[in-house]
Motif scaffolding. Sequence first.
Motif, short mmCIF file in Angstrom:
data_model
loop_
_atom_site.label_atom_id
_atom_site.label_comp_id
_atom_site.label_asym_id
_atom_site.label_seq_id
_atom_site.Cartn_x
_atom_site.Cartn_y
_atom_site.Cartn_z
N PRO A 142 0.80 -1.23 0.00
CA PRO A 142 0.00 0.00 0.00
C PRO A 142 0.83 1.28 0.00
CG PRO A 142 0.20 -0.79 2.24
CD PRO A 142 0.97 -1.77 1.37
N TYR A 143 2.18 1.18 -0.02
CA TYR A 143 3.05 2.32 0.26
C TYR A 143 3.56 2.99 -1.01
CZ TYR A 143 3.27 -0.29 4.66
OH TYR A 143 2.96 -0.98 5.80
N PHE A 144 3.60 4.34 -0.96
CA PHE A 144 4.18 5.13 -2.03
C PHE A 144 5.05 6.23 -1.42
CE2 PHE A 144 0.47 3.26 -3.95
CZ PHE A 144 0.86 2.98 -5.26
N PHE A 145 6.34 6.21 -1.71
CA PHE A 145 7.20 7.34 -1.40
C PHE A 145 7.08 8.36 -2.53
CE2 PHE A 145 10.03 4.23 1.05
CZ PHE A 145 9.58 4.67 2.28
N CYS A 146 7.54 9.59 -2.27
CA CYS A 146 7.53 10.63 -3.29
C CYS A 146 8.71 11.56 -3.04
CB CYS A 146 6.21 11.40 -3.25
SG CYS A 146 6.06 12.63 -4.57
N GLU A 147 9.72 11.51 -3.90
CA GLU A 147 10.92 12.34 -3.73
C GLU A 147 11.46 12.71 -5.09
OE1 GLU A 147 13.84 10.70 -4.82
OE2 GLU A 147 12.61 8.92 -5.17
N ASN A 148 12.26 13.76 -5.14
CA ASN A 148 12.70 14.29 -6.44
C ASN A 148 14.10 13.85 -6.86
OD1 ASN A 148 14.38 15.82 -4.81
ND2 ASN A 148 13.46 17.79 -5.33
N GLY A 149 14.66 12.87 -6.16
CA GLY A 149 15.98 12.36 -6.52
C GLY A 149 17.13 13.06 -5.85
N LYS A 150 16.82 14.06 -5.00
CA LYS A 150 17.87 14.81 -4.31
C LYS A 150 17.71 14.66 -2.80
CE LYS A 150 18.10 18.22 -8.03
NZ LYS A 150 17.96 19.66 -8.40
N GLU A 151 18.83 14.78 -2.10
CA GLU A 151 18.83 14.73 -0.64
C GLU A 151 19.53 15.97 -0.09
OE1 GLU A 151 18.94 9.98 0.37
OE2 GLU A 151 20.85 10.99 0.01
#
Length: 332
Positions: free
Chosen positions: A238-247
């Motif tokens: 049920p899980y979805f992360f959401c990030e833009n490729g940067k930290e």
Amino acid sequence: MNLGKTVFLIGPGFIGWNVLELLVNEGYTVSALVRRKEHAMSIHKSGALTIEGSLDDHDLIAEHSVKNDIVFHTATADHLPSVQAVLDGIKQRARDGKSTIFIHTSGTGVLDDHALGEFKGEKVYSDDKPEDIDALPDDAPHRPIDLAIVNAAKELGEKAKLAIMIPPTIYGFNPKHNRLSSQIPFITRFALKHGYAGHVGKGLSVESQIHVCDLARAYIFVLHYMECTSPQELLVNPYFFCENGKEFSWQEVAEQVGKALHAKGLIKDPRPVSFPEAEWDDLYGDITGAVIGLNSRSRAVRLRQLGWTPREKGMWESFEQDELPAILAEAR
């Protein structure tokens, strides 16, 4: 399991207002729970129906969860009673032979490793590996609410589709809404008050990031996926992360905030220092270390498989051009 296009959205604020406008633009009929009449007027102008109430209005939330085919909860990751009210409504719909899509908003605070800024964590979580998320402690931040949803999904089986969006640090600004995110504005306001930019511990902890408008689009991608997939797939993951490729590190946040405020003559020294615990009350109180001192590294593998890509401006370009002017305008 043909679902209609009626949506009940809880929390049309920093995240939810952007989601709401995308839904309206796609032809969904949206009802939104709002606390204040002034905000209700703005939400109505965005094309949604409004329902005045609070997160503690169990019967009201359950009633509108029953009435709608799709529910979004974008108000907070930590209010179990409102989530339970949604689940009660979904269970009523299931008894009536109706399916529901429910997308809840959690956060990567659930990945907190208690680093308190002292080190860069090595662990990187990917949302195509749900077993790693399921292995997190039951008492991790946000996790009790996430578990309530996971357990309800198991109980409902084929009768509903439930998903959990888990965003990292959110930044960005929509000038139409005049809403700001939490962490970086909090650190900026602290710097303006105390005369220095700071970080927890050594500031070495690292987190992923996402612009609020990229996040809003991600909810729509997840919705469309859920509309055409089986409940069984969501029971598996049920899980979805959401990030833009940067930290970023929290030390970097302090450096950037300090540099920007110093350039405007608002603090004397741009160099960041560690926040004394005695001043944490001007941040997040006792949970300051968990909010802005954690390692929280995530990878949104599933969203990218669905065709979603981040396209908004970067964190520091957004901070200097959008958020900082809005923060400084607060004091005028």
